[in-house]
Design a protein around this motif. Sequence first.
Motif, short mmCIF file in Angstrom:
data_model
loop_
_atom_site.label_atom_id
_atom_site.label_comp_id
_atom_site.label_asym_id
_atom_site.label_seq_id
_atom_site.Cartn_x
_atom_site.Cartn_y
_atom_site.Cartn_z
N GLU A 71 0.76 -1.12 0.16
CA GLU A 71 -0.03 -0.05 -0.10
C GLU A 71 0.77 1.08 -0.08
OE1 GLU A 71 -3.83 -1.64 2.44
OE2 GLU A 71 -2.31 -0.74 3.69
N LEU A 72 0.39 2.30 -0.79
CA LEU A 72 1.12 3.68 -0.50
C LEU A 72 0.28 4.53 0.51
CD1 LEU A 72 2.39 5.72 -3.39
CD2 LEU A 72 1.47 6.78 -1.66
N LEU A 73 0.99 4.67 1.69
CA LEU A 73 0.24 5.31 2.68
C LEU A 73 0.63 6.82 2.71
CD1 LEU A 73 1.41 2.66 5.13
CD2 LEU A 73 -0.73 2.83 4.20
N ILE A 74 -0.50 7.53 2.95
CA ILE A 74 -0.41 9.14 3.28
C ILE A 74 -1.16 9.56 4.36
CG2 ILE A 74 -0.96 11.43 1.87
CD1 ILE A 74 -0.65 10.04 -0.72
N PRO A 75 -0.58 10.39 5.30
CA PRO A 75 -1.51 11.03 6.27
C PRO A 75 -2.50 11.75 5.77
CG PRO A 75 0.99 11.55 6.53
CD PRO A 75 0.80 10.84 5.31
N VAL A 76 -3.68 11.58 6.19
CA VAL A 76 -5.04 12.08 5.71
C VAL A 76 -5.80 12.70 6.90
CG1 VAL A 76 -6.91 12.13 4.22
CG2 VAL A 76 -5.20 10.84 3.48
N LYS B 14 -1.54 6.61 8.80
CA LYS B 14 -1.38 7.04 7.94
C LYS B 14 -2.73 6.19 6.92
CE LYS B 14 3.61 8.03 7.63
NZ LYS B 14 4.65 7.69 6.97
N THR B 15 -3.17 6.79 5.78
CA THR B 15 -4.36 6.08 5.13
C THR B 15 -3.78 5.61 3.76
OG1 THR B 15 -5.77 7.63 6.01
CG2 THR B 15 -6.55 6.46 3.87
#
Length: 352
Positions: free
Chosen positions: A254-259, A265-266
């Motif tokens: 998964e590519l995780l980004i703080p949202v 992270k999401t």
Amino acid sequence: MNPMTDTAATAAANAAAGTSTAPGFRDELLAAGLLIDTGENGLYGRSQIFEDVVDRLNVAITHLGADQQPEVLRFPPAMRRTDFEDSEYLKSFPNLAGTIHSFCGNDMGHQRLLRALDDATSESDGDRSDAWMAQQKPTRVVLTPAACYPIYPVIARRGALPADGRTIDVLSYCFRHEPSLDPGRMQMFRQREYVRLGNAEQVMAFRQMWIERGSLLVTLLHLPVDVDLANDPFFGRGGKIVADSQRAQALKFELLIPVADPRGKTACLSFNYHMEHFGAIWKIACADGSVAHTGCVGFGMERITLALFRHHGLDVNRWPDDVRALLWGDTEARVAHGLQDMHAAQRTGAGA
């Protein structure tokens, strides 16, 4: 009985305690009109601005995969119940599935439904009875849980794959029953996917390519990139064993980004290798007669859009110039330039 929504429950608890909470990201999105509250957690309307960003992301994703010459397929957010049953989704995620029911009775049944409905509508939202639904029966369709699910029986009916396999571009609204106050965890959301069907080597190469290209897109959007090994949220006690096996075989990244989730992270993109799972279920064969392997890259369209608003602000006119140029400028040229730079860096690294 329908429980009070999380929003209402939180507000009531705060009022009783004489406290308040600082507005979170969801509140900011609602106040700005980017998302529209429907009164149901995880079910939102979208503004013109929000949809414009989604549309422009879709254009960028199209250019990112154009050289793969995918077959473009689009389906409604529902699929045949028999195909859904065959998919084995209920073995792993029964708590997330959404079925579609309809009234199939006679005049007497209709009268019973109306009486129960009158009783229900006389109560407040939080106290309403669902007795009227006793007159509903399952239909022959269910809500689509993932954009790729409808394509496998379609491809299977065509016969064996060509020698180079197939690549499919698919986009659909999807449903998962997990109501939440986290705007990144919607019940109805869109997935854009590229799906690969072929032998193991073809599918594994496809997944690696899209890990690189997905990371490139997120970098071009000036968002943080963090790709990590992951597993699906399998249901029940036995699900942990399946999840551990999935991680051990490195089937999902998964590519995780703080949202919006303060705890972590999401996942905004996922890169999945299904091995022979769907090929065996629907008897999809490679040109040599072997069971086809499948894999996919999934772009969470709402999640990437939310990440952009979270990291660049709620006013799209104030986003970084490079991001605006990518989405509202010459998207094709900027994606092509990004791919060229990525390939040049890979060649330099290989020759080092």
